[in-house]
Structure formats: structure tokens, C-alpha cells
Enzyme design. Sequence first.
Site, short mmCIF file in Angstrom:
data_model
loop_
_atom_site.label_atom_id
_atom_site.label_comp_id
_atom_site.label_asym_id
_atom_site.label_seq_id
_atom_site.Cartn_x
_atom_site.Cartn_y
_atom_site.Cartn_z
N ASP A 33 0.65 -7.34 4.67
CA ASP A 33 1.94 -6.71 4.93
C ASP A 33 2.80 -7.65 5.78
OD1 ASP A 33 2.99 -3.49 4.89
OD2 ASP A 33 4.01 -4.88 6.26
N ILE A 34 4.07 -7.74 5.44
CA ILE A 34 4.98 -8.66 6.14
C ILE A 34 5.28 -8.20 7.57
CG2 ILE A 34 7.21 -7.63 5.51
CD1 ILE A 34 8.05 -10.50 4.61
N ASN A 91 1.81 6.20 1.02
CA ASN A 91 2.97 7.07 1.15
C ASN A 91 3.52 7.38 -0.23
OD1 ASN A 91 2.94 7.01 4.02
ND2 ASN A 91 3.86 4.98 3.97
N GLU A 99 8.76 3.62 0.98
CA GLU A 99 9.94 2.74 0.96
C GLU A 99 9.99 1.88 -0.29
OE1 GLU A 99 9.84 0.69 4.70
OE2 GLU A 99 10.50 2.48 5.80
N VAL A 100 8.85 1.38 -0.73
CA VAL A 100 8.83 0.51 -1.91
C VAL A 100 8.31 1.31 -3.11
CG1 VAL A 100 7.90 -1.61 -2.90
CG2 VAL A 100 8.43 -1.52 -0.45
N HIS A 104 1.39 1.53 -3.61
CA HIS A 104 0.64 0.61 -2.74
C HIS A 104 -0.20 1.42 -1.78
CE1 HIS A 104 4.67 1.32 -1.16
NE2 HIS A 104 4.16 1.25 0.07
N HIS A 106 -1.96 1.05 1.89
CA HIS A 106 -2.06 0.30 3.14
C HIS A 106 -3.52 0.35 3.58
CE1 HIS A 106 2.39 0.46 4.13
NE2 HIS A 106 2.30 1.49 3.32
P1 AMP Z 1 5.92 2.11 2.47
O1 AMP Z 1 6.78 2.63 3.58
O2 AMP Z 1 4.59 2.81 2.38
O3 AMP Z 1 6.64 2.05 1.14
O4 AMP Z 1 5.52 0.63 2.89
C1 AMP Z 1 6.16 -0.52 2.43
C2 AMP Z 1 5.51 -1.67 3.13
O5 AMP Z 1 5.86 -2.87 2.46
C3 AMP Z 1 5.93 -1.84 4.60
O6 AMP Z 1 4.78 -1.78 5.44
C4 AMP Z 1 6.58 -3.23 4.62
O7 AMP Z 1 6.34 -3.94 5.81
C5 AMP Z 1 5.95 -3.89 3.41
N1 AMP Z 1 6.71 -4.99 2.81
C6 AMP Z 1 8.01 -4.97 2.43
N2 AMP Z 1 8.36 -6.15 1.88
C7 AMP Z 1 7.24 -6.92 1.89
C8 AMP Z 1 6.95 -8.24 1.46
N3 AMP Z 1 7.88 -9.02 0.89
N4 AMP Z 1 5.70 -8.71 1.64
C9 AMP Z 1 4.74 -7.94 2.23
N5 AMP Z 1 4.96 -6.68 2.64
C10 AMP Z 1 6.19 -6.18 2.49
#
Ligand code: AMP
Length: 123
Positions: A33-34, A91, A99-100, A104, A106
Amino acid sequence: MAYDRDNIFAKILRGEIPCAKVFEDDHVLAFEDINPQAPHHVLVIPKGEYVSMDDFSAQASDAEIAAVIRALGHIARELGVAEPGYRILSNCGSDGHQEVPHLHFHLFAGRPLGRMIKPPEKA
Ligand code: AMP
């Protein structure tokens, strides 16, 4: 929700954006994770186009589902965190604060992680 091919993890899967890869097989990619929330914070994603756990659990093949679960356990063992333990979280949707919009998981580890969710504030 329709799958958005412009989401950030789709770009990572296509190699358009770099990632710190932790694991890969035919069905799964895992990367750091970034913005890590624990000493180990790995994101484990299916390579298929699945928006969320809702989508994946309904549409993915048994092989894809098994691959994600196997990968999660394998990565934890490779990180050396099977003991003392870790947390896996996905999530889903707006109440889940996703968010994405590419499924995914975690994987958090490396310190005591505390309670699962913060209890509601008492009035
Ligand atoms: P969520 O809120 O569960 O959708 O988590 C999205 C996760 O993606 C967050 O923990 C971000 O830090 C992570 N994230 C977003 N962009 C990147 C990226 N380019 N590389 C790695 N992790 C990312």
C-alpha cells in the site's frame, strides 16, 4: 456498479503505474500500500475486473476465489506474520468506505492492531 477500467489498480495491473510487487500468480497481484497503516500493509487484488467483494463473490470463478484466499495466507507466511497474527480487511461500497473500485484485500501486520472497529461514541 460497472467496472471502471481507469481505476488506479486497473492501471497497476496493466503496468501503466508502478507498484512494489509482493506476489503474483495467474489470478492475483499483491503489492505494498502506498500509504501504509501498519509496518506491513499489503493489498491483494484479483487480476479480473471485479469492483468489490459483492461483485467477486457473485461472478468470479472458483479458481479465482481460491487463488485470492491462498495468496492471502501465502503472503502472510512469507512475511513471517502467521504468528503473532495479522488482519485482512476488504472495504465494500460507500458504507464500507471503499475508495478504489477494484476489489482489494488489505493485509495489515507487524504490530498489535487493536480492536476491529472503533465502538460508537456514547451519547
Ligand atoms: P480502500 O479505502 O479500501 O479502497 O483502500 C484503497 C487503498 O489503496 C488505500 O489504502 C490507498 O493507500 C491505496 N492506494 C491508492 N493508490 C495506490 C497506489 N498507487 N499504490 C498502492 N496503494 C495505493
